[in-house]
Design a protein around this motif. Sequence first.
Motif, PDB file in Angstrom:
ATOM      1  N   ASN B 372      24.065  83.415  41.860  1.00 26.85           N
ATOM      2  CA  ASN B 372      23.804  83.284  43.282  1.00 26.85           C
ATOM      3  C   ASN B 372      23.487  81.862  43.699  1.00 26.85           C
ATOM      4  N   MET B 373      23.149  81.031  42.748  1.00 25.15           N
ATOM      5  CA  MET B 373      22.896  79.641  43.099  1.00 25.15           C
ATOM      6  C   MET B 373      23.938  78.776  42.411  1.00 25.15           C
ATOM      7  N   ASN B 374      24.518  77.896  43.221  1.00 27.49           N
ATOM      8  CA  ASN B 374      25.610  77.071  42.735  1.00 27.49           C
ATOM      9  C   ASN B 374      25.029  75.778  42.182  1.00 27.49           C
ATOM     10  N   SER B 375      24.613  75.809  40.923  1.00 29.22           N
ATOM     11  CA  SER B 375      23.870  74.673  40.370  1.00 29.22           C
ATOM     12  C   SER B 375      24.501  74.171  39.088  1.00 29.22           C
TER      13      SER B 375
END
Lengths: 441, 441, 441
Positions: B372-375
């Motif tokens: 869910n987090m584009n890291s």
Amino acid sequence: MNLSEIFDELFPICRSIAGPGIRESMQCLSRHVPFQIIGVPSGTKVFDWTVPQEWELIEASLKGPNGREILSSRNNNLHVLNFSGPIDLRLSLEDLQKNLHSLPSYPSVIPYLTSYYTNEWGFCLTDEQRKTLQPGEYHAQINARKFDGELNYAVTELPGKTDKLVLITSYLCHPSLANNELSGPLCLLSLYEKIASWANRQYTYRFLLIPETIGSIVYLSLLGRELKAHLFAGIVLTCLGGPVLSLSVKKSRRSFLGDPANVDLLADHLQQTQSKLWRLRDFDPTSGSDERQFCSPGFNLPFVQIARTIYGEYAEYHTSGDTKEFMRIDQVERSVHQIERFIKALDYEGLRLRNTSPFGEPQLGRRGMYPNMNSPNTWGYSSDRHYDERKILNMMLNLLSLADGERSLRDVASLIKSPVTELCPVADRLEAEGLVERIVP
Amino acid sequence: MNLSEIFDELFPICRSIAGPGIRESMQCLSRHVPFQIIGVPSGTKVFDWTVPQEWELIEASLKGPNGREILSSRNNNLHVLNFSGPIDLRLSLEDLQKNLHSLPSYPSVIPYLTSYYTNEWGFCLTDEQRKTLQPGEYHAQINARKFDGELNYAVTELPGKTDKLVLITSYLCHPSLANNELSGPLCLLSLYEKIASWANRQYTYRFLLIPETIGSIVYLSLLGRELKAHLFAGIVLTCLGGPVLSLSVKKSRRSFLGDPANVDLLADHLQQTQSKLWRLRDFDPTSGSDERQFCSPGFNLPFVQIARTIYGEYAEYHTSGDTKEFMRIDQVERSVHQIERFIKALDYEGLRLRNTSPFGEPQLGRRGMYPNMNSPNTWGYSSDRHYDERKILNMMLNLLSLADGERSLRDVASLIKSPVTELCPVADRLEAEGLVERIVP
Amino acid sequence: MNLSEIFDELFPICRSIAGPGIRESMQCLSRHVPFQIIGVPSGTKVFDWTVPQEWELIEASLKGPNGREILSSRNNNLHVLNFSGPIDLRLSLEDLQKNLHSLPSYPSVIPYLTSYYTNEWGFCLTDEQRKTLQPGEYHAQINARKFDGELNYAVTELPGKTDKLVLITSYLCHPSLANNELSGPLCLLSLYEKIASWANRQYTYRFLLIPETIGSIVYLSLLGRELKAHLFAGIVLTCLGGPVLSLSVKKSRRSFLGDPANVDLLADHLQQTQSKLWRLRDFDPTSGSDERQFCSPGFNLPFVQIARTIYGEYAEYHTSGDTKEFMRIDQVERSVHQIERFIKALDYEGLRLRNTSPFGEPQLGRRGMYPNMNSPNTWGYSSDRHYDERKILNMMLNLLSLADGERSLRDVASLIKSPVTELCPVADRLEAEGLVERIVP
């Protein structure tokens, strides 16, 4: 159109996929190109997705134990995890750490992170700064609003002879990034200006700016059926600046599955005949931009993506290192020039050429197009001038031989291993002599 | 199933293409698999051939000038020219020589010779022994019978969801040879046991043991028409032991003529994606086993032959050097394991996959299937775990993009250059989420 | 047929594209082959061209300041710009220069120049001689006539089983040149003699001699429609002597456009299986001979051009260096031999082979075509004789496997990577045994 000035105006705006930032950016661009800005309400169901709320950032800041400001979105939009907040928390450094993001492998830049569809919050900073943080109580404030509003896209069109459509699109949702954000819209703006000035257009050209992924899904949910019926070719513009010398075309899913579209075949042709200018990538749904949606199996549209310095080719991707200096306005302008020629050739794709004297060779000699004396001196390769004349004559003879009304100029160019761009003036000469005619099948 | 014990029971039996030897061997195998043993009378016309008489060897022996026994079939079945006799002759060494067979190039082994369709007789011995023979009168006795009887084959079946047939066959007619005789039937026996245990079978699996060449001609004369109508794939098993590391698939005549069957395409695919495990050979009617008959132009069946250490790759071929020690039971077991996976993939050949959310990408994030987090930290290739997760996610995204209801799992696997075996669990996961469905066209 | 004597008779004649020279040459050839000589009136419109007048040269000479003869067409026909005159002029060396032609890069030879469709006049000489010319008044005389007459071609035919046509053609319009003029007609003459002696001919063979370019355009204007309906293959013969060891086939325009004719496929096959004997060129309308006209898009006939030492491979091209010594009669004879075998294979192109015992292998053993004992001694590669026998047996087994009534002998030969010429005797043997039959689809 001064791309550098437009860049400077757009760069500081804090954009996200929905909210005032992207809307303000679109309004800015509308002063140069007559865009229509469309809004789709938050909560609308679009295929497997839902249109999100708007996000408005007032300010995000982090203060240290002594009350000193560690970072603030006033200094760089990338400091805040995009789409996060609102929060107002006091917490220890230890508790804070899991909401901090930095890049140990590239310690001097701020990474760019997003979290659109969760309630995460966070701050991004350089790894160098992170290492200086002292234990104590921190004050984390993200003054932001999420609210029902709309998701926006901007669109405009240049009509052509047919209603067959060429769709040129880019995305506008990253705050304060250059190559992987503003290079695309700037290129699109400039292409609009160029194509508007063409003497004639075979196809209708539509220009579309959207937030990435959700924007193309929204657009497809509204107009996917029209595109399936009318789209001749689509081009996603992304990452068009940076140091790389050639352009790279990511071909369509159709090409990957063995059913290439004209736009794929043109890319193949240009790569084969001008290999220093063009690179090719196969379609790949695991990374890239909106071509992933336009080429999804339910639509399978003839969409390519064109880029210069792509994801994986530069460490500055999705960091504060992706600046105007990295992107370079002159490299974006080179992209515009090369893509315009690509699109010009695309505009010829629907034409066919036919030799009007197909029985034996026409007698070029009596038209002054063939040397009347067959001599090694006047005819051979005794000088550069003769060499060039012979090269053009050979292109004429080849075009006369191959123009059977079933082949496009690109087909002929591929057969004789010349870039289609070089064949155009030869075709013009033969057409002017009445020896070749162009037909639209 | 203890392949080593079964080997030891079968090895000493003096088999030929028809007679008590092959029948006894089939009865032995029937204790492990429910074979039906069929008989076809001697003299029956089968296409261009005639079913031969049975041949029964009681004993063949050669005595020297002093009455001492030079050789006897009691010691090795290969000493007698297979299918020869009866004779009882006294003759000089000089006259005897033209009926002796040895290998000057490989002097320590007894060659294996046959002469089914003549009245030849002969003895085979090592070239070393032959050189010790002294002048004088020899006594050659072959106590054997040729008589009208029957030619036998053994057959059994495991039913599947459809009556489309996969035929797995090997031959059983060489006496006391290991790699080029018993490795095939042992492998077939073990595959029967494995496939019987599968949760489900798309196809019906038939297992067939025959004498080589004449057996397949007889079988085709009886059931060739059924095979032409129902056979999905045929596999000839031969030479499945020995030192070679990879398996070799001899593809069908159809493949050679540009019309490959599914079983050929699967072999191509596995060779391309697992090149250390699989080698390929083109169809060739000039050497090989029963695929020569199954692929003859009047039938042209989709038959491949699978082998490990093939004719031409080992000097022990058709000699007394082709022993259990050369063949190695563990190598036969490795063949069983690899061929079972081949056949498992074959069983999927008739299925197609369809993405149930084909318009844009499905939102994998809300299903916990996408970060869910584009890291760069959580997403990039910062650890092996992330690398493997990303690899599986990429396979998912690829499968979603390519599963359009017209492609098999192998088609998709080939497009993304992965072995189809690795794609199966990914397909299972997507099917469990309802994102992909399998259909039988 | 003594090609050397015929050469000596033809070489001195001053030919051009129309006039007494080419007619006299055709009459000379008619003493060896029953040619019909056809005339088409000057001024006739033929597609984009007009049939020119005849040109008759009585004598061309140039006299120097002291009245001494510098050059005369009596010494070499190449001294006069072909088709030029009449003129009778006195002029200074300076004024003369622009009508003189020599080759600085190859100073010892006289270049061959033509100017058929203008009123140019000129003399050709060696660059060595040109450099010796002294200032003063020169007397240039070209005693020649241009007058309405006819353009001629010569044609004859050998009937075959069908009216499908193989057209073999060469040109006859260059005066006193050897490789690039007489090698073609001499080869054509000899091929006529060879093909006339064949036991049977599947196709009808037509032999055609024309002036280059305008001759084929005239012929196409008269008979192009017939050729489009009936031509199975056409062969342009040119430059068939000289030092090069292999023959070169320039394939047809159809082949270049992905629709190869039988004659192209045969050339491909022979090049692949006998690469030392055959080279290939792609069709190219920018240089070559009459295939440029026969393959023009309005006709697109299945025409190849066959040559040995081609334009660009020898400096003597279109100069007085192109002599009998350069051409070599024995090299022309080698061309005849190799092209006859090419045409023989072409004659088989329309046949198909069918195995009459397609169910399983036929039992070759009982026909004495297969060894009855399966022994490493009698069967393996223990001697050259066994090796050759095995090679032939393998060809038999391959032919039986592949002869399904849909494949030509060339198809089979290509599949087993043998030249079709080697397969013919094997096919004959199988046909004699009744195991294969030939059918005409």
